[in-house]
Motif scaffolding. Structure first.
Motif, PDB file in Angstrom:
ATOM      1  N   SER A  89      -0.117   3.872  -0.132  1.00 18.57           N
ATOM      2  CA  SER A  89       1.257   3.936   0.392  1.00 18.57           C
ATOM      3  C   SER A  89       1.327   3.292   1.776  1.00 18.57           C
ATOM      4  O   SER A  89       2.299   2.615   2.103  1.00 18.57           O
ATOM      5  N   TYR A  90       0.280   3.458   2.586  1.00 23.83           N
ATOM      6  CA  TYR A  90       0.252   2.830   3.918  1.00 23.83           C
ATOM      7  C   TYR A  90       0.226   1.307   3.798  1.00 23.83           C
ATOM      8  O   TYR A  90       0.963   0.608   4.505  1.00 23.83           O
ATOM      9  N   ASN A  93       3.558  -0.034   2.472  1.00 27.12           N
ATOM     10  CA  ASN A  93       4.590   0.063   3.508  1.00 27.12           C
ATOM     11  C   ASN A  93       4.416  -1.051   4.547  1.00 27.12           C
ATOM     12  O   ASN A  93       5.392  -1.696   4.959  1.00 27.12           O
ATOM     13  N   THR A  97       7.048  -4.088   5.205  1.00 21.89           N
ATOM     14  CA  THR A  97       7.579  -4.297   6.563  1.00 21.89           C
ATOM     15  C   THR A  97       7.388  -5.750   6.998  1.00 21.89           C
ATOM     16  O   THR A  97       8.300  -6.362   7.567  1.00 21.89           O
ATOM     17  N   LYS A 124       4.084   3.874   9.041  1.00 20.70           N
ATOM     18  CA  LYS A 124       3.389   4.969   8.349  1.00 20.70           C
ATOM     19  C   LYS A 124       1.909   4.578   8.207  1.00 20.70           C
ATOM     20  O   LYS A 124       1.595   3.481   7.753  1.00 20.70           O
TER      21      LYS A 124
END
Length: 196
Positions: A89-90, A93, A97, A124
């Motif tokens: 997920s990091y 993300n 971005t 995050k």
């Protein structure tokens, strides 16, 4: 960065003792950008060797390592490469971005340490330590002091008899604007003393 040794030693003579005992530290740099930030995420809470193996697997499997490739990769594929659910997920993300131009990593070269730090910790999965390491190794910023680093805390206790993080941070204020070099010397002391 070693060119700042003389003024730093004038402020803090104990750094001369580190150099006399263990020699000069090696100051390594890393390229900046999406890959570097992704590698720092992968390195969180695991060994460097494990993180590198994980990165190599992703790069080989996807035939590259770009925001687009990371976003297109399924969670299952990334899991097979050894990435935890949280780090997937990091990474996604971060990739989103960058791809959406919500953050311009190239612009970091022209911003202050504080401006870059404030932008990075909005992401995050990028905490204080990761942001500070990126600033030091990838952008070669001169005045970073990653107090959250355990090795730094150990060295501050051993060399200066300081116990609390607040005491350590206050003491390090004296080393401005050379705190990155001070950090390298503290790491050097920590590793050499333990034969690493």
């Amino acid at each position: 960065m070693l060119s700042f040794l003389e003024p730093l030693i004038e402020i803090e003579p104990k750094f001369q003792q580190i150099i006399d005992t263990y020699g000069l530290p090696t100051i390594t740099t890393r390229p900046s950008g999406f890959i570097a930030l992704s590698q720092l995420i992968l390195e969180q809470q695991v060994s460097m060797a494990s993180a590198k193996a994980c990165y190599d697997k992703i790069e080989n499997y996807l035939n590259g390592f770009t925001p687009k490739l990371i976003l297109e990769a399924s969670d299952e594929v990334l899991k097979k490469c050894g990435v935890s659910r949280q780090k997937i997920s990091y990474l996604k993300n971060l990739a989103f971005t960058i791809q959406q131009n919500h953050m311009d990593l190239e612009s970091f070269q022209y911003k202050t340490e504080q401006e870059v730090f404030n932008e990075l910790i909005q992401l995050k999965g990028i905490g204080k330590w990761t942001a500070q390491v990126y600033l030091m190794f990838c952008l070669q910023k001169k005045d970073i002091f990653p107090i959250g680093d355990i090795a730094i805390q150990h060295s501050m206790r051993e060399l200066f008899n300081l116990e609390t993080l607040e005491e350590m941070e206050n003491h390090a204020e004296n080393w401005k604007p050379f705190r990155s070099l001070a950090t390298y010397l503290l790491w050097h002391h920590y590793l050499k003393k333990r034969n690493r």
